[in-house]
Design a protein around this motif. Structure first.
Motif, short mmCIF file in Angstrom:
data_model
loop_
_atom_site.label_atom_id
_atom_site.label_comp_id
_atom_site.label_asym_id
_atom_site.label_seq_id
_atom_site.Cartn_x
_atom_site.Cartn_y
_atom_site.Cartn_z
N GLU A 185 2.55 1.57 -3.42
CA GLU A 185 1.48 2.17 -4.63
C GLU A 185 1.22 3.67 -4.32
N ASN A 186 1.20 4.31 -3.18
CA ASN A 186 1.06 5.83 -2.98
C ASN A 186 2.20 6.39 -3.33
N ASN A 217 -4.47 4.20 -12.84
CA ASN A 217 -4.30 5.80 -12.95
C ASN A 217 -3.12 6.05 -13.94
N LYS A 237 -4.82 0.29 -8.09
CA LYS A 237 -5.12 1.54 -8.48
C LYS A 237 -4.39 2.56 -9.37
N HIS A 238 -3.08 2.14 -8.90
CA HIS A 238 -1.90 2.76 -9.60
C HIS A 238 -2.00 2.46 -11.33
N ASP A 284 2.33 6.44 -7.40
CA ASP A 284 1.45 7.20 -7.99
C ASP A 284 1.94 8.63 -8.02
N LYS A 285 2.91 9.43 -7.23
CA LYS A 285 2.98 10.30 -6.99
C LYS A 285 4.01 10.84 -8.17
N ALA A 299 0.75 -1.19 -0.13
CA ALA A 299 0.04 -0.04 0.11
C ALA A 299 0.74 1.32 0.01
N GLN A 300 1.96 1.38 0.93
CA GLN A 300 2.63 2.64 0.78
C GLN A 300 3.50 2.55 -0.36
#
Length: 546
Positions: free
Chosen positions: A222-223, A258, A254-255, A226-227, A219-220
């Motif tokens: 992916e965040n 996106n 999700k990534h 995505d930046k 999860a971390q």
């Protein structure tokens, strides 16, 4: 009559020789795209010719490989006594002397399969190291009935995704790697597509991403990944202009969506597959991608093994990993040959090449190598590759000469320790770690001549009282020519691209000068400065200037 390639025959000979000397469970390491299925097929045919009563089970984890390996056997042995047990393929043949099966369909069916003398496992890196999971359950159940049975594993990456080498550790299933044919050999022999690589102008920052079990927390990760999506996609579209089939590896579902949406926003036909994609929809997307109807395909952890799309000529890593096996599997998606495909470009926004090193140099190369000590993981700050200042190719950290452009590194300097090599300092003492961005006030173009080499364009960027140079070579081999065309396009040059240095020098008025360049000291020679990024004026500024 099928004629095997020399290395395929050598692999079969190595396995049979190992068994003739009393060996147990061998492992064959062959790079993606080199034809493991044909080795499995001919090995099986020849063994049954010698031992007609032998019963063989061929295990894989996806239905596509069940079908692929089954068809390979029929090529070398049209009348083979073989069947398929795979729910995904709608067949449940259990009593043939040779059974091709997906592990999900048979791991509770040892009684139905009966005694087996040999079990082949393709993509063997998916077998867990301990006595758990579907593979281990089936193997244990078969061993209870057939204690003499041997297991032969095949993989492009001799690493489990979690615990290290397949032939290392006390709980290992495979006793020894008996044959290896890697990416370097495949490319040199003309059986694999050449690879070229570039580090992205931006990189995913994993400094605040925690690790669990030797890998980043999903999860971390992916965040963090995505930046940089918008910036990375813009650059991918520039580098990919001359590429036909793009495959993007993302850090999560999700990534992946996106990145897909960002691609579509730039007019690129793009779809996404994940573990949640319905099988019918997934099959349709993959078929259209392979047919060229879809230019770009993003995915989250589903296309690293068992996916064959020879036309892929651009692989993008937007997913950092500390797993050597996963890194090699990702890059391997671009190594297959295809008509009209001269090479595959690997764009790395994840720092994977820097951490793991060139894909043809990972793993055991030394005779003193101890598989028990190889975890198949690297540290976050590991450095095993460096950028060539001449062409920005990522090459082995201890390379003296760049194979792409011929740039020579100072021979008097010894390769630096990984921990030292990672420490990047600014152009001035006390500056922050990382590239320094400097404003460009002017640039100049000159013909660069070097004895024994074709001419190239020397580009000099003027930044205050300092000058920074890079070389653009339209006349040096296909790889450097492609890099030159990408450079030309990135700087606003129009197609068709220049064919010669002379033509490029006559057309420099087409080019857009960067407003800034990002620079950093070369990691091998601090006296040299590398240009590692650039920014351009906004479209509104250009229109106003006109």
């Amino acid at each position: 009559m099928i004629t095997l390639r020399p290395y395929q025959s050598d692999a079969i000979a190595a396995v049979k020789d190992y068994w003739s000397k009393g060996g147990g469970n061998p492992l064959v390491e062959m790079a993606t795209g080199t034809g493991k299925s044909m080795v499995i097929a001919e090995l099986t045919r020849s063994l049954l010719e010698e031992y007609p009563a032998m019963r063989v089970l061929m295990l894989v984890h996806v239905r596509e490989l069940v079908q692929q390996n089954f068809m390979a056997l029929l090529k070398v042995w049209p009348d083979a006594p073989a069947g398929i047990y795979s729910a995904g393929l709608g067949r449940r043949d259990a009593h043939h002397r040779i059974t091709f099966a997906s592990i999900q369909s048979v791991y509770r069916r040892a009684d139905l399969l009966g005694e087996r003398d040999l079990i082949h496992i393709d993509e063997a890196h998916l077998v867990p190291s301990k006595g758990e999971g579907m593979y281990r359950q089936l193997l244990d159940d078969i061993a209870a009935k057939s204690p003499h049975a041997r297991v032969c594993g095949f993989s492009a990456t001799p690493y489990r995704m979690d615990t290290g080498r397949l032939d290392g550790g006390t709980a290992r299933l495979f006793d020894e790697t008996v044959y290896k044919y890697g990416v370097a050999e495949g490319i040199e022999d003309g059986f694999l597509s050449p690879l070229v690589s570039k580090a992205g102008l931006t990189e995913i920052d994993v400094s605040n991403v925690q690790k669990r079990g030797g890998e980043f927390v999903p999860a971390q990760l992916e965040n963090a990944s995505d930046k940089i999506t918008a910036q990375a996609v813009a650059e991918i579209c520039e580098f990919g202009k001359s590429r036909r089939s793009w495959l993007v590896f993302c850090a999560g579902v999700k990534h992946a969506f996106n990145v897909r949406d960002a691609m579509r926003g730039r007019g690129i036909s793009c779809e996404t597959v994940t573990g949640d994609t319905p099988s019918g929809e997934r099959d349709s997307i993959l078929r259209r991608f392979k047919a060229g109807e879809i230019k770009c395909l993003t995915n989250a952890q589903v296309l690293t093994t068992g996916f064959d799309a020879p036309g892929v000529d651009l692989v993008v890593m937007l997913r950092p990993t500390l797993s050597t096996g996963l890194y090699v599997q990702i890059v391997g998606r671009g190594t297959r040959l295809s008509p009209g495909k001269e090479n595959c470009l690997v764009l790395d926004y994840a720092g994977n090449i820097r951490r793991h090193g060139p894909v043809d140099a990972v793993g055991a190369e030394s005779k003193t190598f101890n598989p028990d000590a190889d975890t198949g993981k690297v540290s976050v700050d590991s450095v095993r590759a460096k950028e060539c200042p001449g062409c920005q190719e990522l090459i082995a950290i201890n390379s003296i000469t760049c194979k792409i452009c011929g740039h020579e590194f100072p021979r008097e300097e010894k390769p630096k320790h990984e921990a030292e090599a990672e420490k990047s300092v600014g152009i001035l003492s006390g500056e922050k770690v990382g590239p320094q961005q400097v404003p460009v006030v002017d640039w100049r173009f000159h013909r660069h001549e070097k004895l024994g080499m074709p001419d190239s364009v020397r580009v000099t960027f003027i930044a205050g009282i300092s000058e920074y140079r890079e070389w653009v070579a339209f006349e040096h081999g296909m790889t450097r020519k492609q890099a030159a065309c990408q450079w030309w396009s990135l700087h606003g040059g129009s197609a068709p691209y220049p064919k010669t240095t002379e033509e490029a020098l006559l057309r420099t008025d087409e080019l857009i000068m960067p407003t800034t360049i990002s620079i950093r000291p070369n990691k091998q020679n601090r006296k040299h400065i590398d240009i590692v990024g650039r920014s351009f004026p906004a479209r509104a500024e250009l229109e106003a200037a006109e």
